[in-house]
Structure formats: structure tokens, C-alpha cells
Design an enzyme around this catalytic site. Structure first.
Site, short mmCIF file in Angstrom:
data_model
loop_
_atom_site.label_atom_id
_atom_site.label_comp_id
_atom_site.label_asym_id
_atom_site.label_seq_id
_atom_site.Cartn_x
_atom_site.Cartn_y
_atom_site.Cartn_z
N LYS A 115 7.27 -12.24 7.60
CA LYS A 115 7.18 -12.44 6.14
C LYS A 115 8.34 -13.29 5.64
CE LYS A 115 3.45 -10.12 5.22
NZ LYS A 115 3.28 -8.69 5.45
N LYS A 197 -4.69 -13.11 13.70
CA LYS A 197 -5.64 -12.07 13.26
C LYS A 197 -6.27 -12.45 11.93
CE LYS A 197 -2.14 -9.63 10.67
NZ LYS A 197 -1.75 -8.45 9.96
N LYS A 200 -5.86 -10.93 4.82
CA LYS A 200 -6.40 -11.05 3.47
C LYS A 200 -6.08 -12.36 2.81
CE LYS A 200 -6.17 -6.28 2.12
NZ LYS A 200 -4.76 -5.97 2.37
P1 AMP Z 1 -3.32 -4.74 5.14
O1 AMP Z 1 -4.53 -5.60 4.90
O2 AMP Z 1 -2.21 -5.50 5.79
O3 AMP Z 1 -2.91 -3.95 3.94
O4 AMP Z 1 -3.77 -3.69 6.24
C1 AMP Z 1 -4.62 -2.58 5.96
C2 AMP Z 1 -5.08 -1.96 7.26
O5 AMP Z 1 -5.96 -2.85 7.95
C3 AMP Z 1 -3.94 -1.65 8.22
O6 AMP Z 1 -4.24 -0.43 8.88
C4 AMP Z 1 -3.98 -2.79 9.21
O7 AMP Z 1 -3.49 -2.39 10.47
C5 AMP Z 1 -5.47 -3.08 9.28
N1 AMP Z 1 -5.70 -4.50 9.63
C6 AMP Z 1 -5.41 -5.58 8.86
N2 AMP Z 1 -5.78 -6.73 9.49
C7 AMP Z 1 -6.29 -6.36 10.70
C8 AMP Z 1 -6.88 -7.07 11.80
N3 AMP Z 1 -7.05 -8.39 11.79
N4 AMP Z 1 -7.32 -6.34 12.87
C9 AMP Z 1 -7.22 -4.98 12.89
N5 AMP Z 1 -6.69 -4.26 11.88
C10 AMP Z 1 -6.24 -4.93 10.79
#
Ligand code: AMP
Length: 335
Positions: A115, A197, A200
Site C-alpha cells: 500500500k 489477484k 476491488k
Molecule cells: P477486501 O476486499 O480486501 O476487503 O477483502 C475481503 C475478503 O475477501 C478478505 O477475506 C480477503 O482475503 C478476500 N479476498 C479479496 N480478494 C481476494 C482474492 N482475489 N482471492 C481470494 N480472496 C480474496
């Protein structure tokens, strides 16, 4: 006598619409876990401030995350579904845990380094102490399991360390939380361009959102990176092709996947056909979730009710933990 269920906590940041990575890395596990565990699922609005300080669209994003949770099958009567900032006690626990977290270890965290590279003009202290706030989110409910994707593994390890340090210094209060996924391995859903990966807000065209319409899904998948195809039977598979197979395994029939694997191995594969098949299977998977989400989003009264109900339940639970924390730290001077 009823035995106490193990506690689960997890959260998703309202920084944009949810995607396949969020679904398979987190939400699918939430839906299964709500039947067997005492579950707390939150919309992590405070975490989003470390990277998205503009709050003008925050309420809308929070509502969209809650609507997605409900559309995916989370039942607010089984699980406690709430918004992180409605739990003031987390802020207090975060303060105490900050005294047990060291600058060196925080600076070494992979997500902090990533980040800081992405936003060099806003390397704020919240970004540095992100794992401490996440530990407070988990420990305020004394959670045992944290369903997350692979990208969060290091944060859970840090939460475990902070819990151990607290217990060692002030007495046994917290269980040591563990990362959890039903598939045993934590998942990482790859992006469609073969670089990292799905996420968002980093590469929207290479990420499939649960809110994408059928046409958008088709277009994104047809653009996924491929090449001229294997020239020798049983060739090793490049990462970006493996990724397409990986996505197919999530939404297509097993027989479809084996048929394409077979055609890869005998060099007869046509990536165009494979992507068309994947797009149709993906649409079959996503469109019912999207439609439900749209209906729920139109019902402001329901969204408000779910948030209020969740906030009350989460606060009641968190207050008990904070009372124990203050007692263990001998901060209860009036007694
Ligand atoms: P975030 O979108 O960063 O707030 O993540 C929310 C949840 O989604 C967390 O548990 C992350 O580990 C999971 N997550 C986000 N992106 C991925 C991805 N590409 N593959 C697997 N898990 C993900």
C-alpha cells in the site's frame, strides 16, 4: 446443556463492489459457517479510510456490501451482520493493542509495503497499524476462526501474536485466532490479465464483480489473456491459462473442465470456445446473485433494520470482552 459455539469474525472493506475473490475467499465460507458457529460479519468501513479517505460515497458502498452479503445467503438472524464503526469498543481495544505492537514488525507487513508503494503521498499511521485494528476487530469478539483469503494470512498471524502478548502480560483473555477456509487451503482468485489477484479497486477490467451484468461478464472473459495454444502434447501450462482453468473449476461442471483439460493436453484446445463456455457458466452463477442484490438495494428500510439489529447484537457481545480486558489490565478503578 447447550455447548458454546466457536466464534467467527470476518470483514470486507466497502471500497467498491464485491468480486469473485471476495465471494470464494470469504463470503462462501461465511454462508456455510453461519449454521455451525457464532458468526460476526462486518463491513470494515474504518479500514477503508486508510486507503479511501473520501467518505462521500461510503454510505452507498456500505449498503451495497450488506446487500451483497444478504443476496449471497447470509441470514442476519443466524449471523451478526454489522458495520465496523458502530462498535466503539473496537477503538478502545485497538489503543491497548497498539502498545503491544512494534513499529518494526508493522513496517515489515507485506500489505503495508504494497500500500505504501501504491499511495506514496498518503502513508498514514492507520495504514501502518492496519493489522492492529484488524486484531482488535477479531479479539473484541474473542474469535477463534477468521474466514479470509490467502492475502490476509499474515494479518491473522499478527493477530495471534498480539493475543499471545496480551495474555502473557495481563492474563488469559483471548483465544488465538486462526485463518479458515473450508477448502483447507486459503484461496487466491487470480485476475483475468494474469497479473496478481482480483481486487476491488486496482484493475476493474480484469476483475469480475458480483454486480457485473451479463454483457460485461462476457466482454471481460473474452478479453482474458491467452496465447496461440500448446504446440506439444502435455505441455506445461502458462499461469494465465491455468488461471482460466482455475476460474472454470469454480463455476463450471467437472466434466466441462476435464474436457478442456483433455483438449489442452492433446493440443486441440480453442481458447475462444473455452472462454465462451466459461462466460456462460459465470453468468449462470452470478446473475441470480446480482438480481437479488438489486432488489435488496431498493429496500432502504430493510437495510437500515439489518444494520441496527447487527449493531445492537455486536455491541452487547463486544462490551463483555472489553469489561474483561479492562479488568485484566487493572483499569477498573471504581471497583
Ligand atoms: P477486501 O476486499 O480486501 O476487503 O477483502 C475481503 C475478503 O475477501 C478478505 O477475506 C480477503 O482475503 C478476500 N479476498 C479479496 N480478494 C481476494 C482474492 N482475489 N482471492 C481470494 N480472496 C480474496
Amino acid at each position: 446443556m447447550e455447548t458454546k459455539k466457536a466464534v467467527v469474525l470476518s470483514g470486507v472493506r466497502p471500497t467498491g463492489d464485491l468480486h469473485l475473490g471476495n465471494y470464494f475467499g470469504a463470503i462462501l465460507n461465511y454462508v456455510k459457517m453461519q449454521n455451525d458457529y457464532d458468526c460476526y460479519f462486518m463491513v470494515a468501513d474504518l479500514h477503508s479510510l486508510t486507503t479511501h479517505p473520501d467518505t462521500s460515497g461510503l454510505k452507498n458502498h456500505i449498503q451495497r456490501v450488506i446487500a451483497t452479503f444478504l443476496a449471497a445467503g447470509i441470514d442476519p438472524e443466524k449471523a451478526t451482520l454489522y458495520c465496523q464503526s458502530h462498535l466503539r469498543t473496537t477503538g478502545e481495544l485497538y489503543l491497548y493493542l497498539n502498545m503491544l505492537a512494534y513499529k518494526g514488525e508493522l513496517e515489515k507487513t507485506a500489505t503495508f509495503k504494497e500500500k505504501a508503494r501504491q499511495q506514496p503521498d498518503n502513508v498514514n499511521a492507520g495504514l501502518l497499524t492496519y493489522p492492529v485494528l484488524m486484531a482488535a476487530d477479531i479479539l473484541i469478539h474473542k474469535a477463534h476462526f477468521v474466514p479470509v483469503g490467502k492475502d490476509q494470512e499474515q494479518h491473522i498471524e499478527m493477530a495471534r501474536n498480539f493475543a499471545k502478548r496480551f495474555n502473557h502480560r495481563y492474563g488469559e483473555v483471548f483465544p488465538e485466532p486462526e485463518a479458515f477456509n473450508y477448502s483447507h487451503d486459503l484461496l487466491k482468485i487470480p485476475s483475468l490479465d494474469g497479473s496478481g489477484k482480483m481486487s476491488k479497486s486496482v484493475n476493474e477490467n480484469a476483475t469480475i464483480y458480483l454486480s457485473d451484468n451479463d454483457d460485461t461478464i462476457r466482454k471481460k472473459i473474452m478479453k482474458a489473456k491467452t496465447d496461440a495454444g500448446p504446440q506439444q502434447p502435455n505441455s506445461p501450462m502458462p499461469d494465465y491459462v491455468e488461471n482460466i482453468f482455475h476460474l472454470m473449476e469454480l463455476v463450471s461442471e467437472n466434466s466441462t473442465v476435464s474436457q478442456f483439460r483433455q483438449s489442452y493436453n492433446d493440443c486441440s484446445i480453442r481458447y475462444g470456445d473455452m472462454k465462451k463456455q466459461l462466460a456462460e457458466d459465470m453468468i449462470r452463477f452470478i446473475s441470480p446473485i446480482r438480481k437479488k442484490m438489486e432488489d435488496i438495494l431498493a429496500d432502504e428500510v430493510l437495510l437500515k433494520k439489518v444494520m441496527e439489529h447487527g449493531a445492537a447484537k455486536a455491541n452487547e457481545h463486544a462490551d463483555q470482552t472489553l469489561a474483561e480486558v479492562r479488568k485484566a489490565m487493572r483499569l477498573n478503578y471504581f471497583i
